[in-house]
Motif scaffolding. Structure first.
Motif, PDB file in Angstrom:
ATOM      1  N   SER A 124       0.773   2.566  -5.544  1.00 62.06           N
ATOM      2  CA  SER A 124      -0.533   2.725  -5.059  1.00 62.06           C
ATOM      3  C   SER A 124      -0.730   2.540  -3.628  1.00 62.06           C
ATOM      4  CB  SER A 124      -1.514   2.011  -5.833  1.00 62.06           C
ATOM      5  OG  SER A 124      -1.526   0.842  -5.606  1.00 62.06           O
ATOM      6  N   HIS A 125      -0.072   1.764  -2.790  1.00 61.79           N
ATOM      7  CA  HIS A 125      -0.210   1.124  -1.657  1.00 61.79           C
ATOM      8  C   HIS A 125       0.900   0.206  -1.297  1.00 61.79           C
ATOM      9  CE1 HIS A 125      -2.579  -1.994  -3.222  1.00 61.79           C
ATOM     10  NE2 HIS A 125      -2.643  -2.637  -1.914  1.00 61.79           N
ATOM     11  N   ALA A 126       1.206   0.049  -0.159  1.00 62.77           N
ATOM     12  CA  ALA A 126       2.305  -0.570   0.521  1.00 62.77           C
ATOM     13  C   ALA A 126       2.156  -2.234   0.557  1.00 62.77           C
ATOM     14  CB  ALA A 126       3.004  -0.050   1.607  1.00 62.77           C
ATOM     15  N   HIS A 127       1.045  -2.610   0.246  1.00 60.53           N
ATOM     16  CA  HIS A 127       1.030  -4.140   0.255  1.00 60.53           C
ATOM     17  C   HIS A 127       2.071  -4.897  -0.568  1.00 60.53           C
ATOM     18  CE1 HIS A 127      -3.668  -4.201   1.898  1.00 60.53           C
ATOM     19  NE2 HIS A 127      -2.761  -4.368   2.759  1.00 60.53           N
ATOM     20  N   LEU A 128       2.573  -6.073  -0.114  1.00 62.44           N
ATOM     21  CA  LEU A 128       3.660  -6.690  -0.745  1.00 62.44           C
ATOM     22  C   LEU A 128       3.536  -7.225  -2.133  1.00 62.44           C
ATOM     23  CD1 LEU A 128       4.987  -9.390   1.856  1.00 62.44           C
ATOM     24  CD2 LEU A 128       6.338  -7.631   0.528  1.00 62.44           C
ATOM     25  N   ASP A 129       2.431  -7.305  -2.535  1.00 62.38           N
ATOM     26  CA  ASP A 129       2.184  -7.797  -3.872  1.00 62.38           C
ATOM     27  C   ASP A 129       2.408  -6.495  -4.878  1.00 62.38           C
ATOM     28  OD1 ASP A 129      -0.221  -7.089  -2.694  1.00 62.38           O
ATOM     29  OD2 ASP A 129      -1.552  -7.914  -4.043  1.00 62.38           O
ATOM     30  N   HIS A 130       2.504  -5.359  -4.402  1.00 56.93           N
ATOM     31  CA  HIS A 130       2.641  -4.092  -5.119  1.00 56.93           C
ATOM     32  C   HIS A 130       4.418  -3.600  -4.802  1.00 56.93           C
ATOM     33  CE1 HIS A 130      -1.511  -3.663  -6.019  1.00 56.93           C
ATOM     34  NE2 HIS A 130      -1.661  -4.575  -5.061  1.00 56.93           N
ATOM     35  N   VAL A 131       4.998  -4.079  -4.095  1.00 58.31           N
ATOM     36  CA  VAL A 131       6.055  -3.460  -3.742  1.00 58.31           C
ATOM     37  C   VAL A 131       7.313  -4.661  -3.782  1.00 58.31           C
ATOM     38  CG1 VAL A 131       5.221  -1.638  -2.496  1.00 58.31           C
ATOM     39  CG2 VAL A 131       5.886  -3.498  -1.227  1.00 58.31           C
ATOM     40  N   SER A 207     -10.443   3.381  -1.014  1.00 59.15           N
ATOM     41  CA  SER A 207     -10.600   2.314   0.245  1.00 59.15           C
ATOM     42  C   SER A 207     -10.448   0.968  -0.068  1.00 59.15           C
ATOM     43  CB  SER A 207     -12.095   2.862   0.491  1.00 59.15           C
ATOM     44  OG  SER A 207     -12.389   4.170   0.920  1.00 59.15           O
ATOM     45  N   HIS A 208      -9.666   0.379   0.548  1.00 54.15           N
ATOM     46  CA  HIS A 208      -9.080  -0.841   0.399  1.00 54.15           C
ATOM     47  C   HIS A 208      -8.920  -1.720   1.769  1.00 54.15           C
ATOM     48  CE1 HIS A 208      -6.873  -4.233  -1.059  1.00 54.15           C
ATOM     49  NE2 HIS A 208      -5.632  -3.949  -0.746  1.00 54.15           N
ATOM     50  N   ASP A 209     -10.385  -2.041   2.154  1.00 54.14           N
ATOM     51  CA  ASP A 209     -10.525  -2.391   3.559  1.00 54.14           C
ATOM     52  C   ASP A 209      -9.866  -1.646   4.439  1.00 54.14           C
ATOM     53  OD1 ASP A 209     -11.558  -4.439   5.079  1.00 54.14           O
ATOM     54  OD2 ASP A 209     -10.237  -5.967   4.996  1.00 54.14           O
ATOM     55  N   GLY A 229      -5.154   1.475  -7.932  1.00 56.60           N
ATOM     56  CA  GLY A 229      -4.538   0.551  -7.024  1.00 56.60           C
ATOM     57  C   GLY A 229      -5.721  -0.331  -6.435  1.00 56.60           C
ATOM     58  N   ASP A 230      -5.448  -1.171  -5.538  1.00 54.90           N
ATOM     59  CA  ASP A 230      -6.451  -2.138  -5.085  1.00 54.90           C
ATOM     60  C   ASP A 230      -7.473  -1.302  -4.497  1.00 54.90           C
ATOM     61  OD1 ASP A 230      -4.948  -3.991  -5.617  1.00 54.90           O
ATOM     62  OD2 ASP A 230      -4.529  -4.700  -3.541  1.00 54.90           O
ATOM     63  N   THR A 231      -8.851  -1.802  -4.744  1.00 56.99           N
ATOM     64  CA  THR A 231      -9.873  -0.870  -4.079  1.00 56.99           C
ATOM     65  C   THR A 231     -11.343  -1.735  -4.162  1.00 56.99           C
ATOM     66  OG1 THR A 231     -11.461   1.009  -4.444  1.00 56.99           O
ATOM     67  CG2 THR A 231     -10.768  -0.005  -6.305  1.00 56.99           C
ATOM     68  N   GLY A 278     -11.796  -5.618   0.557  1.00 56.03           N
ATOM     69  CA  GLY A 278     -11.161  -4.487  -0.220  1.00 56.03           C
ATOM     70  C   GLY A 278     -10.963  -4.711  -1.510  1.00 56.03           C
ATOM     71  N   HIS A 279     -11.658  -5.608  -2.097  1.00 58.24           N
ATOM     72  CA  HIS A 279     -11.505  -5.913  -3.562  1.00 58.24           C
ATOM     73  C   HIS A 279     -12.679  -5.920  -4.321  1.00 58.24           C
ATOM     74  CE1 HIS A 279      -7.166  -6.531  -3.255  1.00 58.24           C
ATOM     75  NE2 HIS A 279      -7.325  -7.590  -2.245  1.00 58.24           N
ATOM     76  N   MET A 280     -12.737  -5.916  -5.730  1.00 55.55           N
ATOM     77  CA  MET A 280     -13.713  -6.061  -6.499  1.00 55.55           C
ATOM     78  C   MET A 280     -14.085  -7.320  -7.218  1.00 55.55           C
ATOM     79  SD  MET A 280     -15.058  -2.668  -7.222  1.00 55.55           S
ATOM     80  CE  MET A 280     -14.044  -1.404  -8.435  1.00 55.55           C
TER      81      MET A 280
HETATM   82 ZN   LIG Z   1      -3.683  -4.333  -1.398  1.00 49.77          ZN
END
Ligand SMILES: [Zn+2]
Ligand SMILES: [Zn+2]
Length: 351
Positions: A124-131, A207-209, A229-231, A278-280
Motif C-alpha cells: 500500500s505504501h513503502a513505510h517500514l512497518d508495511h515492507v 492521503s497519509h500525511d 493502507g494507512d490513511t 496521517g492516521h485515524m
Molecule cells: Zn505509513
C-alpha cells in the motif's frame, strides 16, 4: 455488537462458527424488518489470515494480511510488515490445516506457505512497518510479483533494494538485478488481475500525511473486499481521496457484493487531531463510515458489514490496553451498525 475474533481453530471450523454466530444474531433480531445484507451471505468468498496487525513499534507483528478467493489455493499478501512470524503464529493456532508436512516437504510448513502459497504482494505504501517482512524475507523468497503505485515502487527500488540497504532482489533499479521480484506498477482505478490468485484489483490513492498511500479493491466472482493502507481522514488531510473511495465502495454495497474491509485506526480518541500524522482515531473512522453510508442508499445499508480494525499503535503506558480502548470507542459511536472486528496475529477468518 463488537466481535473480538480469536480463532484457534482451523479455518473451516472457524467459518462454521462464524456462520453460526451470524445466524444466531439474525435469529435474535428476527423482528427487524430488513435482514442484514451481509449476514444472509453465508457462502463465503474470501479467506483472510492476519500475519501482522500492529502499526509499528514492536517488530514481529507489523501490518500484513493474506487474502485468497476461498476456492483457490494461493494468497495475495496485503502489505508485508511481518510475514514469517505471522505464518508461524497462524500455524500455532491451527490455521493452514490443509497444508501437511508431506505436502510441504522438503520445506517446513512455514517455508512452504511463504514460498508457494503467497503468490504475490500488494504494497500500500513503502513505510517500514508495511515492507520490513518483505525485505528481510527476500533472500529466501520465490519469484513473485509486487503490485504497487509508482511512488511505492520508486521507494522500494531506490531506498531499500539498492545494494546499500539490501541486495537488489527486484527486476529493475541499480546494480545487479537478482530478479526475485517483478515490480508491477499499478495505476489508479486500473483493473488488473493479481498473479495466479484469480483475484482482480483496483487501486485508489489515499492521503497519509506527507506520504502517498493506497487502497486495493479486491474482487472475485462478484464478491469484493477493500484493503486500506494507512490513511488520515479527508478533513484533516485536506483531501477527497477517501470520499472517492467511499463512492466506489458504495456501488459494491448497493450490489450486495462488499464482503468486508480492513482499515486502520492507529490511535484512541484522546490523541489530538494535530498529532495524527496521517492516521485515524475511532471518532474519525466513524465519521468517514457515515460518508460511505450516505452514498450506499436508504436505511442502514452498512448494517452487519465486517470492518476489520488494523494498525493500532501499541502503548507503553502501564494499565492502558489500547486495543480495548479503541474497541470501546468504536462501539460507542457505532450508529451505522457495522461489525467492528479486531483480528489477532495468526487469526484466520472467512468473509
Ligand atoms: Zn505509513
Ligand atoms: Zn503504517
Amino acid at each position: 455488537m463488537f466481535l473480538t475474533y480469536v480463532s484457534t481453530q482451523p479455518a473451516s471450523t472457524a467459518s462454521k462458527t462464524s456462520s453460526k454466530k451470524r445466524s444466531n444474531r439474525l435469529f435474535n433480531v428476527g423482528l427487524v424488518l430488513s435482514f442484514s445484507l451481509y449476514s444472509s451471505l453465508v457462502a463465503a468468498g474470501f479467506e483472510v489470515v492476519a500475519l501482522g496487525v500492529d502499526g509499528g513499534v514492536s517488530d514481529g507483528n507489523l501490518t500484513s494480511y493474506l487474502i485468497r478467493d476461498d476456492s483457490q489455493p494461493v494468497y495475495l499478501a496485503l502489505d508485508a510488515g511481518s510475514v514469517l512470524p505471522g505464518i508461524a503464529k497462524a500455524l500455532d493456532k491451527g490455521n493452514f490445516s490443509d497444508i501437511t508436512d508431506e505436502m510441504a516437504a522438503p520445506l517446513t510448513r512455514q517455508g512452504y506457505i511463504f514460498r508457494q502459497r503467497i503468490n504475490s504482494y500488494f504494497i500500500s505504501h513503502a513505510h517500514l512497518d508495511h515492507v520490513s517482512g518483505l525485505i528481510i524475507g527476500s533472500p529466501e523468497d520465490s519469484k513473485k510479483t509486487i503490485y504497487a503505485s509508482a511512488d511505492t515502487i520508486d521507494v522500494l527500488r531506490n531506498y531499500y533494494f539498492n545494494w546499500r540497504v539490501w541486495p537488489n532482489f527486484t527486476d529493475s533499479g541499480s546494480g545487479t538485478r537478482l530478479g526475485t521480484y517483478r515490480m508491477q506498477l499499478v495505476r489508479p482505478a486500473q483493473s488488473l488481475s493479481l498473479g495466479l490468485t484469480r483475484l482482480t484489483g483496483e487501486m485508489y490513492p489515499l492521503s497519509h500525511d506527507k506520504s502517498p498511500s493506497s487502497m486495493l479493491l479486491i474482487t472475485s466472482n462478484n464478491a469484493a473486499f477493500a484493503y486500506f493502507g494507512d490513511t488520515g481522514p479527508d478533513e484533516i488531510e485536506k483531501s477527497k481521496n477517501l470520499d472517492t473511495v467511499w463512492r466506489k465502495l458504495a456501488e459494491k454495497v448497493k450490489q450486495q457484493q462488499l464482503k468486508g474491509m480492513i482499515i486502520e485506526v492507529s490511535y484512541p480518541n484522546e490523541v489530538d487531531d494535530g498529532k495524527l500524522y496521517g492516521h485515524m482515531t475511532p471518532k474519525w473512522l466513524l465519521k468517514e463510515l457515515k460518508n460511505l453510508e450516505k452514498y450506499s442508499g436508504e436505511g442502514q445499508p452498512l448494517k452487519g458489514l465486517p470492518v476489520i480494525i488494523s494498525h493500532i499503535k501499541p502503548s507503553f503506558q502501564q494499565g492502558q490496553d489500547v486495543r480495548k480502548v479503541i474497541a470501546a470507542e468504536l462501539e460507542q459511536g457505532n450508529d451505522t451498525g457495522v461489525d467492528f472486528i479486531l483480528m489477532d496475529q495468526g487469526d484466520s477468518r472467512r468473509f
